[in-house]
Enzyme design. Structure first.
Site, PDB file in Angstrom:
ATOM      1  N   ASP A  11       7.266  -0.047   5.147  1.00 16.70           N
ATOM      2  CA  ASP A  11       6.074  -0.439   4.400  1.00 16.70           C
ATOM      3  C   ASP A  11       5.668  -1.872   4.708  1.00 16.70           C
ATOM      4  O   ASP A  11       4.486  -2.171   4.915  1.00 16.70           O
ATOM      5  CB  ASP A  11       6.344  -0.273   2.903  1.00 16.70           C
ATOM      6  CG  ASP A  11       5.074   0.026   2.125  1.00 16.70           C
ATOM      7  OD1 ASP A  11       4.100   0.489   2.736  1.00 16.70           O
ATOM      8  OD2 ASP A  11       5.048  -0.215   0.903  1.00 16.70           O
TER       9      ASP A  11
ATOM     10  N   ASP B  53       4.015   5.252  -3.171  1.00 14.89           N
ATOM     11  CA  ASP B  53       4.631   4.268  -4.063  1.00 14.89           C
ATOM     12  C   ASP B  53       5.077   4.896  -5.376  1.00 14.89           C
ATOM     13  O   ASP B  53       5.722   4.229  -6.187  1.00 14.89           O
ATOM     14  CB  ASP B  53       3.643   3.137  -4.353  1.00 14.89           C
ATOM     15  CG  ASP B  53       3.227   2.407  -3.083  1.00 14.89           C
ATOM     16  OD1 ASP B  53       4.070   2.284  -2.186  1.00 14.89           O
ATOM     17  OD2 ASP B  53       2.063   1.990  -2.984  1.00 14.89           O
TER      18      ASP B  53
END
Length: 456
Positions: A294, A341
């Site tokens: 990420d 997420d």
């Protein structure tokens, strides 16, 4: 989706900037938007974790093994696989000049439908030449049918992905809402008939791994067959799917943030339920790898942002930041949170929910109550709060896993160390519930035989 899904975070907590939008959202509007995203994320985490425990319990009660699980070896490969998928999507949506779609159009252009106008045929040149060699009536029919073929361009590819995601989202939403529909349908005054009666169905397509006589496939041993398609459903699910399909159809035409969130929440809850982490070690490796993934793709390149903007599909949750000024119908400037997420930390938190239940189910004087699930939910809430604070301070998109992974992994480990259960948590595994491949089973069989001989 998921192919399976999926993927992890598409540009988390990012503002969708409009060309003509110059007014910045007020503090009150931002608080409303991010508190709404905050609440939706926590609902998905808690709901999905509860369903995950029930899902595993049902499997154990039926004496069935989990056929889809993320083992330690899978957790090591997942960030690499996710990176390849993300970069592949980036090549598709990179642009009109140097993306992969223009390359495909250049190579296969003569065989693809061309843009329709008055001066050019609707079919590719080479394909049209081949069709002309057919019977005149057949050639005319094929040429007429080609008028209805969609053009091969970026917009149609994106719409096709949207169509698939909306269909999968409706299925996920129907699966989650089926118990609520069943509750009301079973109370209809129609006697023991449909729709009160829940009739199950099973659609199966399987093939043999070796030659079998006609009629032997149905009763053949499991090792000699494999399922290509196995779809089990019931009438209550069909009723739920009928109503949830209106959400998907509405989103196809309107692209409203409410229908987007309904589908996104369904994806998140079902993803947390269905994606099974086999052990705490596998979860730690997975989150650590995606932490690097990420950070790299958000801070190091424009890949994540390009893909997030290129896919107009329910792959994130959103809430308007101008809803107080324009209303819930006309609002257009959104705060966003990627489904990755939610789902990625969610499957780790669901594992801790199952750990609490496993240890807490033991009876005896040494049995103690565990609160790792609740603690990690608060840890996730803290990490998400830090993400929003940093994003608001720097006014830039942030990789949410940068803050979620440390809080979700370190806080439960710290609690385990304080309680003297560090080893129990770190070594917790559910791999005995996972369906193993034939090669792995053969490798482990000699080991089990040796253990049995020693015991004897």
């Amino acid at each position: 989706m998921a192919e399976q899904v999926l993927t992890t975070t598409p540009s988390p907590l990012e503002d969708l900037k409009e060309k003509n939008e110059t007014i910045k959202p007020t503090f009150e509007e931002q608080v409303l938007a991010y508190s709404s995203l905050y609440s939706m994320a926590l609902i998905c985490i808690i709901w999905g974790s509860i369903r995950s425990l029930r899902f595993v319990q049902r499997k154990i009660a039926r004496k069935e093994l989990l056929d889809t699980s993320i083992l330690t070896k899978d957790a090591k490969k997942f960030p690499i696989t996710a990176s390849l998928v993300l970069f592949g999507l980036y090549l598709v949506f990179k642009g009109t000049d140097n993306g992969i779609l223009p390359y495909i159009q250049t190579k296969a252009g003569p065989y693809l439908p061309e843009p329709r106008n008055d001066s050019s045929p609707s079919m590719g040149t080479n394909l049209l030449n081949k069709v002309s060699n057919l019977h005149p009536l057949a050639a005319k029919a094929v040429e007429k049918a080609a008028d209805y073929l969609p053009e091969f361009n970026k917009a149609n590819v994106v719409y096709f992905l949207l169509l698939l995601l909306c269909w999968e989202g409706c299925n996920c939403l129907a699966t989650i809402l089926e118990p609520f529909f069943a509750f009301f349908l079973k109370r209809l005054p129609v006697g023991n008939r449909w729709p009160r009666r829940n009739i199950p169905y099973l659609l199966v397509l399987k093939r043999g791994k070796k030659e079998l006589e006609e009629g032997e496939l149905e009763k053949a041993a499991k090792k000699d067959t494999e399922y290509l398609i196995s779809c089990e459903f019931n009438t209550h699910f069909l009723v739920a799917l009928f109503f949830t399909s209106f959400v998907g159809i509405s989103h196809l035409y309107q692209r409203h943030w409410i229908t987007n969130n309904l589908l996104g929440i369904a994806f998140s809850i079902y993803g947390i339920e269905a994606l099974h982490l086999s052990s705490f070690k596998a979860g730690t490796i997975l989150l650590s790898g995606l932490f690097i993934y990420d950070v790299f793709w958000v801070f190091g390149t424009d890949v994540m942002t390009t893909v997030a903007k290129g896919i107009d599909a329910p792959i994130l949750l959103m809430f308007p930041q101008d809803i107080l000024r324009k209303g819930w119908l006309d609002a257009s400037k959104h705060g966003m949170l990627g489904l990755g997420d939610i789902v990625i930390p969610g499957i780790f938190i669901a594992l801790l929910r199952r750990f609490d239940h496993y240890v807490g189910s033991k009876k005896g004087k040494d049995a103690k109550s565990r609160y790792y699930f609740v603690t990690t939910v608060f840890a996730y809430a803290l990490g998400l709060f830090i993400t929003m604070g940093v994003m608001h301070f720097f006014e830039a998109a942030q990789p949410a896993l940068l803050y979620l992974v440390p809080t979700c992994v370190l806080i439960p480990l710290l609690l385990a160390a304080i309680r003297g259960e560090f080893k129990a948590l770190w070594s917790y595994s559910e791999e005995h519930l996972v369906e193993k491949e034939e090669e792995e089973a053969k490798k482990e069989q000699p080991k089990e035989n040796k253990k049995e001989k020693k015991n004897q």
